[in-house]
Enzyme design. Structure first.
Site, mmCIF file in Angstrom:
data_model
loop_
_atom_site.group_PDB
_atom_site.id
_atom_site.type_symbol
_atom_site.label_atom_id
_atom_site.label_comp_id
_atom_site.label_asym_id
_atom_site.label_seq_id
_atom_site.Cartn_x
_atom_site.Cartn_y
_atom_site.Cartn_z
ATOM 1 N N ARG A 133 3.431 -23.025 19.354
ATOM 2 C CA ARG A 133 4.568 -21.478 19.188
ATOM 3 C C ARG A 133 4.934 -21.577 20.658
ATOM 4 O O ARG A 133 4.412 -21.720 22.134
ATOM 5 C CB ARG A 133 3.591 -20.314 19.273
ATOM 6 C CG ARG A 133 3.232 -20.275 17.829
ATOM 7 C CD ARG A 133 1.764 -19.378 17.431
ATOM 8 N NE ARG A 133 1.011 -20.067 16.919
ATOM 9 C CZ ARG A 133 -0.584 -19.109 17.560
ATOM 10 N NH1 ARG A 133 0.147 -18.373 17.552
ATOM 11 N NH2 ARG A 133 -1.009 -19.822 15.544
ATOM 12 N N GLU A 158 -16.927 -17.725 17.435
ATOM 13 C CA GLU A 158 -16.256 -16.921 16.978
ATOM 14 C C GLU A 158 -17.501 -17.177 15.550
ATOM 15 O O GLU A 158 -17.941 -16.405 14.939
ATOM 16 C CB GLU A 158 -14.967 -17.282 16.521
ATOM 17 C CG GLU A 158 -13.997 -16.711 17.887
ATOM 18 C CD GLU A 158 -12.392 -17.823 17.366
ATOM 19 O OE1 GLU A 158 -12.085 -18.864 17.595
ATOM 20 O OE2 GLU A 158 -11.561 -16.560 17.078
ATOM 21 N N HIS A 175 -7.376 -13.537 18.491
ATOM 22 C CA HIS A 175 -8.446 -13.994 18.983
ATOM 23 C C HIS A 175 -9.498 -13.061 18.610
ATOM 24 O O HIS A 175 -10.049 -13.202 20.054
ATOM 25 C CB HIS A 175 -7.902 -14.908 20.162
ATOM 26 C CG HIS A 175 -7.633 -15.469 19.637
ATOM 27 N ND1 HIS A 175 -5.921 -16.017 20.604
ATOM 28 C CD2 HIS A 175 -6.856 -16.608 18.996
ATOM 29 C CE1 HIS A 175 -6.264 -17.480 20.833
ATOM 30 N NE2 HIS A 175 -5.894 -17.337 18.638
ATOM 31 N N ASN A 233 -13.486 -18.799 6.062
ATOM 32 C CA ASN A 233 -11.674 -18.620 6.795
ATOM 33 C C ASN A 233 -10.762 -19.296 5.762
ATOM 34 O O ASN A 233 -10.617 -20.601 6.250
ATOM 35 C CB ASN A 233 -11.912 -19.180 8.598
ATOM 36 C CG ASN A 233 -10.687 -18.562 9.239
ATOM 37 O OD1 ASN A 233 -9.822 -18.419 8.129
ATOM 38 N ND2 ASN A 233 -10.341 -19.005 9.996
ATOM 39 N N ARG A 256 -13.344 -14.553 8.088
ATOM 40 C CA ARG A 256 -12.538 -13.724 9.194
ATOM 41 C C ARG A 256 -11.059 -13.698 8.771
ATOM 42 O O ARG A 256 -10.596 -14.263 7.913
ATOM 43 C CB ARG A 256 -12.334 -15.296 9.577
ATOM 44 C CG ARG A 256 -11.481 -14.919 10.883
ATOM 45 C CD ARG A 256 -10.716 -15.867 11.673
ATOM 46 N NE ARG A 256 -9.188 -15.939 12.438
ATOM 47 C CZ ARG A 256 -8.252 -16.801 12.800
ATOM 48 N NH1 ARG A 256 -8.164 -17.778 11.849
ATOM 49 N NH2 ARG A 256 -7.922 -16.507 13.412
#
Ligand code: AMP
Length: 399
Positions: A241, A385, A182, A7, A93
Site C-alpha cells: 500500500r 491480537e 490495528h 478472522n 475480529r
C-alpha cells in the site's frame, strides 16, 4: 473455558483456539482461497506440534470452511477437543466498527444491523465478517459471539485529529473521517509498554510494522492520533500500500493511464508500497536481502519505508508534546534489527538512543532496547491480537 477466535476475510478464515484458564493457545490455522480455485487449509496443534501444511481441500463457501475447522479441532489424531461443547464462546475480529463501537460487544441483532450499515466503509472486510458470524451462529447455535473491532481503541481521538478538512457534510452524510486500524495491537502493545515504563502518565508511540503498518500516539492510555485513516490505505508506506500521497496524484495517474476506480484502488492497495518501489517483492526480508546486495531500488524502498516512519514519530512527539517510549511491534517491528536501528538513529535529536548490541541479540519476548542514557525508552513488544480478542470475548461472556 475455551474461546475460538475467528478472522473471516472475503476468501479466508483464520482461527485460533485458546484455553482461557491459562491463556494457552491450543491450535491455530487458516482456510485460504475459499470459494475460488485450489482452496488450501493449514492447521497446527500447538500442544503436539502436529500440523497440516497447505492441504488442498474443497471449500466452496465459508460454511464448509468453518465446518472443516470444527471437524479438525475435534479430530481424534490431531484435534485438541473432544466435542464443540468445549468451546464456550467465539470472538470475531472486525475491521471496521465505524463510530458505533469504542469497545468489544456481544453479538445481537442490533450489532449485525449496525455492521451492515457500516459495511460500505470497509467493503472488502465487513461483509465477510458478517458472513462469518452468521455461519458460526448456524454451526454453533446457542453459543455467544463477541465482536472485537480494529477501530475501537482509536475512538478516543479528538475531532482535530480525526476530521478531514472536506466540506462538513462529507462527515455528517458519509461518515468520512479518520478511524484508524490495528487497534487491538495498539491497545495491547501500549498497555504492555505502559507496564514496562511503570508510569500511569505516559506518552507512548506504538509502531505496528508488518505487511500493513500503522503508528499511534497513546497518551495516558488513550489514542490521540494514528496514521491509518478512513481506510487502512493511509499513513506510512506498507508492503503493497502507498500510505500517504498527494490526493491530486491519484487523479493525475488515473487520467494519464486511463484507469478505472477499481484499477486505481488495486494499484494503490496491492501494487504500491515496498512492492511498487522495489518491484520484486512486498516482503521485508526479501527487500533487506536485496538492499544488502546493493540493489538500488531496494535501497530506495528501504530508506523510504524507514523515513516515513521517522516522520510520523516526529509528528507524534509533537502531537503529545513529548514521548516516554517508542514500542516496535509486528513482523518487521519485532524482527528487523536494521529497521529499528535505521529509524532510531535518525531520531537522536529527541534523545532517543538504541542499544545497538542488545538490538542485535534478537532477544525473544518483550524487551527494552534503549541505552541507559536514552531519554526515551525503546521497546520491542510481541503483539498478541488473537489473545486480546480471546480476552475480551472471555470477559464479556463469562458472566
Ligand atoms: P506481519 O504482517 O506482522 O505478519 O509482518 C510481515 C512482515 O514482517 C513481512 O514483510 C516480513 O518480511 C517481515 N518479517 C518477518 N520476519 C522478519 C525478520 N526476521 N526480519 C525482517 N522482517 C521480517
Amino acid at each position: 473455558m475455551k474461546v475460538l477466535v475467528i478472522n473471516c476475510g472475503s476468501s479466508s478464515a483464520k482461527f485460533e483456539l485458546i484455553d482461557m484458564t491459562n491463556e494457552q493457545s491450543l491450535a491455530k490455522g487458516n482456510c485460504e482461497r475459499i470459494g475460488i480455485a485450489n482452496p488450501i487449509f493449514s492447521y497446527k496443534n500447538l500442544l503436539t506440534g502436529e500440523k497440516i501444511d497447505k492441504m488442498e481441500v474443497p471449500m466452496e463457501n465459508h460454511t464448509v470452511a468453518v465446518e472443516l475447522i470444527l471437524k479438525t479441532l475435534q479430530d481424534e489424531k490431531i484435534g485438541v477437543i473432544s466435542s464443540v461443547d468445549e468451546i464456550d464462546s467465539i470472538g470475531h475480529r472486525i475491521v471496521h466498527g465505524g463510530e458505533y463501537y469504542e469497545k468489544s460487544v456481544i453479538v445481537d441483532d442490533e450489532v449485525i444491523k449496525n455492521l451492515e450499515e457500516i459495511a460500505p466503509l470497509a467493503p472488502l472486510h465487513n461483509p465477510a465478517h458478517i458472513m462469518g458470524i452468521k455461519v458460526v451462529q448456524k454451526l454453533l447455535p446457542g453459543k455467544k459471539n463477541v465482536v472485537v473491532f480494529d477501530t475501537a481503541f482509536h475512538q478516543t481521538m479528538p475531532g482535530k485529529a480525526y476530521m478531514y478538512p472536506y466540506p462538513y457534510e462529507d462527515y455528517t452524510d458519509l461518515k468520512v473521517r479518520k478511524y484508524g486500524f490495528h487497534g487491538t495491537s495498539h491497545r495491547y502493545v501500549s498497555e504492555v509498554a505502559r507496564e514496562m515504563l511503570g508510569k500511569e502518565d505516559s506518552k507512548i508511540i506504538v509502531c505496528h510494522l508488518g505487511n500493513g503498518a500503522s503508528i499511534s500516539a497513546v497518551q495516558n492510555g488513550k489514542v490521540v492520533d494514528t496514521s491509518m485513516g478512513m481506510t487502512p490505505l493511509a499513513g506510512v508506506m506498507m508492503g503493497t500500500r502507498t500510505g500517504d500521497v498527494d490526493p491530486a496524484s491519484v487523479i493525475y495517474i488515473m487520467r494519464k493511464r486511463g484507469l478505472s476506480l477499481d484499477e486505481m484502488n488495486t494499484r494503490m492497495n496491492k501494487q504500491s508500497g515496498i512492492l511498487g518501489i522495489f518491484g520484486e517483492s512486498s516482503d521485508f526480508r526479501d527487500l533487506d536481502t536485496a538492499r544488502r546486495e546493493g540493489n538500488e531500488r531496494a535501497v530506495l524502498a528501504y530508506e523510504m519505508f524507514c523515513y516515513r516512519i521517522q516522520l510520523y514519530i516526529g509528528a507524534y512527539v509533537a502531537a503529545m508534546n513529548g514521548v516516554d517510549a517508542i514500542a516496535f511491534t509486528g513482523g518487521i517491528g519485532e524482527n528487523s534489527v536494521g529497521a529499528k536501528q535505521h529509524i532510531c538513529e535518525a531520531l537522536s535529536y529527541f534523545g532517543i538512543e538504541l542499544d545497538k548490541e542488545k538490538n542485535e541479540q534478537r532477544l525473544p519476548g518483550n524487551v527494552e532496547l534503549s541505552t541507559k542514557n536514552s531519554k526515551v525508552k525503546i521497546y520491542k513488544i510481541e503483539t498478541a491480537e488473537e489473545l486480546v480478542i480471546a480476552r475480551d470475548t472471555y470477559k464479556l461472556t463469562k458472566e
